[in-house]
Scaffold this active site. Structure first.
Site, short mmCIF file in Angstrom:
data_model
loop_
_atom_site.label_atom_id
_atom_site.label_comp_id
_atom_site.label_asym_id
_atom_site.label_seq_id
_atom_site.Cartn_x
_atom_site.Cartn_y
_atom_site.Cartn_z
N GLU A 184 0.82 -1.21 0.00
CA GLU A 184 0.00 0.00 0.00
C GLU A 184 0.86 1.26 0.00
O GLU A 184 1.47 1.61 1.01
CB GLU A 184 -0.93 0.03 1.21
CG GLU A 184 -1.84 1.24 1.21
CD GLU A 184 -2.84 1.25 2.34
OE1 GLU A 184 -3.79 2.06 2.27
OE2 GLU A 184 -2.69 0.47 3.30
N GLU A 281 -12.26 2.01 3.52
CA GLU A 281 -11.35 2.42 4.58
C GLU A 281 -11.45 3.94 4.79
O GLU A 281 -10.56 4.71 4.46
CB GLU A 281 -9.91 2.02 4.27
CG GLU A 281 -9.03 2.06 5.51
CD GLU A 281 -7.58 1.73 5.24
OE1 GLU A 281 -6.99 1.04 6.07
OE2 GLU A 281 -7.04 2.17 4.22
#
Length: 306
Positions: A184, A281
């Site tokens: 990420e 998220e």
């Protein structure tokens, strides 16, 4: 929760002036067959706690009742085994696919993988080994990896080589189990000083590792801040993207609250034939039950591209 008790609870919490609109929408949302999403949007624990209660199992059931077919939980690795097993059983029963959890201890302020320090590498690989067991327990196919902070004493080429070697060794552990770690990139504003920030950088690393167990987690919120040009950048790195996360900017709340045209972004993702998960998220833009209903309404809106 029965419809009558839900409506009564909504009326008490939002006040008489807002009862009519909230109840009308609540009547729609409490019907478990009301909406079928075109993509696998994945809420997390706490997103619907006012409507579903604090118990993780009740929250999973509520997500399924609203039509969500996926779930992600960054903290799954740290949950008691008994709770992991109960959550896994509920997800199987309700047809919910498990998304990512964080696979290792992230070093936010000190170098680890970039440094080439063998003790740091060993710590990382031990976390990966332990996370494999968690992944098998909860039927997870993906786990999040963040390589940590820059090592300012080393040139970038050396840091990249150190990270690649650590990820190659982790991939060798993951491949026999068909589990993928997703790297990420994170933006400079929320997480200054980290090694991995851009999608081209993540693409280059995945190509160097050259493993089906090492791919990209493209977090749309982070990359809107870091590099923008979302759809072209996703298209350029698409062969290495295995997982997507969502959050509008500014604010990191649900779609429709910021500048990102999620209707068009989701339409493009769907057109690529993407069958993976899109992790929600982000936070809720409003508090309480009203804010939780607004999240569901937003996703139904931006999912309406077909």
């Amino acid at each position: 929760m029965k419809r009558r008790s839900f409506i009564q609870k909504t009326a008490l919490s939002t006040g008489a002036l807002s009862v009519a609109s909230n109840v009308t929408f609540a009547n729609t949302l409490t019907n478990s067959t009301t909406h079928s999403y075109n993509l696998k949007y994945a809420p997390h624990l706490g997103m619907f706690k006012n409507l579903a209660g604090d118990d993780p199992i009740d929250q999973l059931n509520y997500m399924a009742d609203q039509g969500f077919t996926a779930f992600e939980d960054n903290e799954m690795r740290k949950r008691p085994v008994e709770q992991q097993e109960k959550m896994a059983a509920t997800m199987i029963k309700r047809g919910i696919e498990m998304g990512v959890f964080v696979a290792h201890e992230i070093h936010w302020t000190t170098p680890n993988l970039a440094s080439g320090d063998l003790s740091k590498r060993e710590e990382f690989l031990n976390d990966i080994k332990n996370s494999i067991e968690v992944a098998k327990r909860v039927n997870a196919k993906w786990m999040t990896v963040v390589p940590g902070h820059l090592d300012l004493k080393l040139k970038m080429g050396y840091q990249t080589a150190n990270v690649v070697e650590s990820l190659r060794q982790a991939s060798a552990l993951l491949e026999p189990h068909n589990i993928t770690m997703v790297l990420e990139p994170l933006n400079f504003r929320n997480h200054p000083g980290l090694f991995l920030t851009d999608s081209p950088q993540a693409f280059e690393i995945c190509r160097a590792v050259n493993s089906p167990s090492c791919k990209i987690l493209f977090d749309i919120y982070h990359q809107q801040i870091q590099e923008g040009n979302l759809i072209p950048n996703m298209e350029a790195s698409w062969p290495e993207i295995a997982y997507i996360q969502i959050g509008d900017n500014p604010g990191r709340k649900e779609p429709t609250t910021g500048e990102i045209n999620y209707y068009n972004v989701f339409k493009w993702i769907h057109e690529q034939g993407y069958t993976g998960i899109l992790g929600m998220e982000h936070g809720n833009s409003r508090n309480g039950e009203e804010g939780e209903l607004a999240v569901i309404e937003a996703y139904q809106k931006v999912d309406g591209f077909l």
